[in-house]
Design a protein around this motif. Sequence first.
Motif, PDB file in Angstrom:
ATOM      1  N   GLU A  32      -8.118  -7.388  -5.947  1.00  0.00           N
ATOM      2  CA  GLU A  32      -9.537  -7.460  -5.620  1.00  0.00           C
ATOM      3  C   GLU A  32      -9.682  -7.953  -4.195  1.00  0.00           C
ATOM      4  O   GLU A  32      -9.177  -9.025  -3.839  1.00  0.00           O
ATOM      5  N   ILE A  33     -10.380  -7.176  -3.375  1.00  0.00           N
ATOM      6  CA  ILE A  33     -10.408  -7.448  -1.948  1.00  0.00           C
ATOM      7  C   ILE A  33     -11.692  -6.889  -1.353  1.00  0.00           C
ATOM      8  O   ILE A  33     -12.310  -5.965  -1.918  1.00  0.00           O
ATOM      9  N   LEU A  87     -11.853  -3.891   3.858  1.00  0.00           N
ATOM     10  CA  LEU A  87     -10.401  -4.046   3.973  1.00  0.00           C
ATOM     11  C   LEU A  87      -9.668  -3.160   2.969  1.00  0.00           C
ATOM     12  O   LEU A  87      -8.595  -2.625   3.265  1.00  0.00           O
ATOM     13  N   ALA A  88     -10.259  -3.012   1.777  1.00  0.00           N
ATOM     14  CA  ALA A  88      -9.627  -2.183   0.747  1.00  0.00           C
ATOM     15  C   ALA A  88      -9.555  -0.726   1.189  1.00  0.00           C
ATOM     16  O   ALA A  88      -8.523  -0.066   1.034  1.00  0.00           O
ATOM     17  N   ARG A  89     -10.650  -0.212   1.727  1.00  0.00           N
ATOM     18  CA  ARG A  89     -10.660   1.175   2.212  1.00  0.00           C
ATOM     19  C   ARG A  89      -9.646   1.351   3.338  1.00  0.00           C
ATOM     20  O   ARG A  89      -8.935   2.366   3.403  1.00  0.00           O
ATOM     21  N   ILE A 121     -11.441  -2.891  -5.619  1.00  0.00           N
ATOM     22  CA  ILE A 121     -10.126  -3.111  -6.235  1.00  0.00           C
ATOM     23  C   ILE A 121      -9.180  -2.026  -5.736  1.00  0.00           C
ATOM     24  O   ILE A 121      -9.416  -0.831  -5.949  1.00  0.00           O
ATOM     25  N   LEU A 122      -8.127  -2.460  -5.063  1.00  0.00           N
ATOM     26  CA  LEU A 122      -7.100  -1.549  -4.558  1.00  0.00           C
ATOM     27  C   LEU A 122      -6.013  -1.400  -5.621  1.00  0.00           C
ATOM     28  O   LEU A 122      -5.550  -2.394  -6.184  1.00  0.00           O
ATOM     29  N   VAL A 123      -5.600  -0.173  -5.886  1.00  0.00           N
ATOM     30  CA  VAL A 123      -4.600   0.102  -6.922  1.00  0.00           C
ATOM     31  C   VAL A 123      -3.339   0.664  -6.271  1.00  0.00           C
ATOM     32  O   VAL A 123      -3.384   1.693  -5.596  1.00  0.00           O
ATOM     33  N   THR A 124      -2.224  -0.021  -6.462  1.00  0.00           N
ATOM     34  CA  THR A 124      -0.943   0.465  -5.968  1.00  0.00           C
ATOM     35  C   THR A 124       0.034   0.606  -7.131  1.00  0.00           C
ATOM     36  O   THR A 124      -0.111  -0.057  -8.152  1.00  0.00           O
ATOM     37  N   ARG A 125       1.014   1.469  -6.964  1.00  0.00           N
ATOM     38  CA  ARG A 125       2.044   1.642  -7.991  1.00  0.00           C
ATOM     39  C   ARG A 125       3.028   0.482  -7.890  1.00  0.00           C
ATOM     40  O   ARG A 125       3.500   0.158  -6.803  1.00  0.00           O
ATOM     41  N   PHE A 126       3.352  -0.103  -9.019  1.00  0.00           N
ATOM     42  CA  PHE A 126       4.309  -1.203  -9.037  1.00  0.00           C
ATOM     43  C   PHE A 126       5.679  -0.689  -8.614  1.00  0.00           C
ATOM     44  O   PHE A 126       6.137   0.359  -9.084  1.00  0.00           O
ATOM     45  N   LEU A 127       6.330  -1.411  -7.705  1.00  0.00           N
ATOM     46  CA  LEU A 127       7.644  -1.021  -7.211  1.00  0.00           C
ATOM     47  C   LEU A 127       8.701  -1.454  -8.222  1.00  0.00           C
ATOM     48  O   LEU A 127       8.993  -2.638  -8.367  1.00  0.00           O
ATOM     49  N   ASP A 128       9.255  -0.489  -8.932  1.00  0.00           N
ATOM     50  CA  ASP A 128      10.214  -0.794 -10.005  1.00  0.00           C
ATOM     51  C   ASP A 128      11.378  -1.645  -9.500  1.00  0.00           C
ATOM     52  O   ASP A 128      11.899  -1.420  -8.409  1.00  0.00           O
ATOM     53  N   THR A 147      -3.886  -6.561   7.383  1.00  0.00           N
ATOM     54  CA  THR A 147      -4.077  -6.800   8.821  1.00  0.00           C
ATOM     55  C   THR A 147      -3.367  -5.770   9.690  1.00  0.00           C
ATOM     56  O   THR A 147      -3.416  -5.856  10.915  1.00  0.00           O
ATOM     57  N   ALA A 148      -2.703  -4.804   9.091  1.00  0.00           N
ATOM     58  CA  ALA A 148      -1.859  -3.874   9.853  1.00  0.00           C
ATOM     59  C   ALA A 148      -2.696  -2.846  10.611  1.00  0.00           C
ATOM     60  O   ALA A 148      -3.822  -2.512  10.221  1.00  0.00           O
ATOM     61  N   GLU A 149      -2.103  -2.345  11.687  1.00  0.00           N
ATOM     62  CA  GLU A 149      -2.724  -1.296  12.501  1.00  0.00           C
ATOM     63  C   GLU A 149      -1.657  -0.274  12.861  1.00  0.00           C
ATOM     64  O   GLU A 149      -0.546  -0.635  13.225  1.00  0.00           O
TER      65      GLU A 149
END
Length: 416
Positions: free
Chosen positions: A59-60, A64-66, A105-112, A177-179
Amino acid sequence: MRFIFRPPAEHAAGLLSLPWQEPLEEWDDEQLLEVAHRGISRHVVRFVEADGHVYALKEIDERLARREYRLLGSLEAMGMPAVSVLGVCVERPPAAGDDTPQDAILVTRFLDYSMSYRYVFSHGHAARPTDQLVDAMVELLVRLHLAGLFWGDCSLSNTLFRPDAGSIAAYLVDAETAELHPTLTTGQRSFDIDYAAERVGGELFDLQAGGLLPDDVDPVEIAAELPRRYHALWDELTREELLRPDEQRYRVAARVDRINELGFDVDEIELKTTENGVRLRVKTQVAETGRHRNKLYALTGLEVTENQARRLLNDLRSYRGYLEQKEGRSVPETVAGHRWRAEVYDKVMARIPESLSDRLEPAEIFHEVLEHRWFLSERAGKDVGTTAAAKSYIDAILPNTPSTLTLPGGDPIPRE
């Protein structure tokens, strides 16, 4: 409320039934999981399982999420070592009793099979955790900088680590914070390096206070070592060389071989004639290397990391030599690959009990079996064979490897 997903997302249909209209920290759903080896986040982060896959939900702030959604998508398209983004839920309605719209809410795949740096230290997943973590961080930072990514918040906490054929591979997990730029200035790279050294030093002091850091590890010394290792690797990959015409051919080959040894590929070679000789400039490929990985996949159908592929290919070549000696004929590489997969690799994997299948990814287990075979053979003074080594490893060593399974339920880890 809107969902924005990156294709392919067919495995994520089960996520749509989650209570997106509620604050993430208040969710109480049977799909929720608690990941024992997760890191600490400044945001509310929950893990869910849908259709056999695990996803991380953060949750962010919507802006920033976009931004992070787009950036992680770009990194994935470039083949960079970062978590894979699935989608983002935006324009969420206000929570009950509040007039302010909720964060996205940003959704990422869990890194196995990935772990936080704290989990690496607390569960003994590496023989030399400090050196391996720092080396992995340096390599990750160099790859990102070569790709034009200014991280802005480089730290162990914002990185996930995964065992990789006896070493550790690092993956970017937080890109708020990345660019992304065409290229980075020296100042941008210096900021990331200095910030990383400061954060890593502080994180190691935290481990020391918690009794998790080996007694012979000095956080200040390690923090100072990170920039030195970074600059040494950056120089190896990017420096220009002045060559004499008579040494041009072998010096170019030697430079390419050296870059390959460091785990990188060469994208482009430029030779420019000057008054003082031929100037060699090498452009290093920024994506994760794949020469060995692609070859192993073509021969066996196995999808593994580059380091794992290099290790497995060595065993495949050894097995091919054994077949040729045993059968008294030449065995084509493709035939040897199929036979090694069926007669060696798959047989080892079939021995692993279901109760232990979550400990390490299959290719990493096979790598460790090969290491165990070498150890047993040295002790016995003869080759004990892969079958005996696999039985010994599965009986005596694998059960002591910490589980990486997620657990159902569990309360969310609070904000910092």
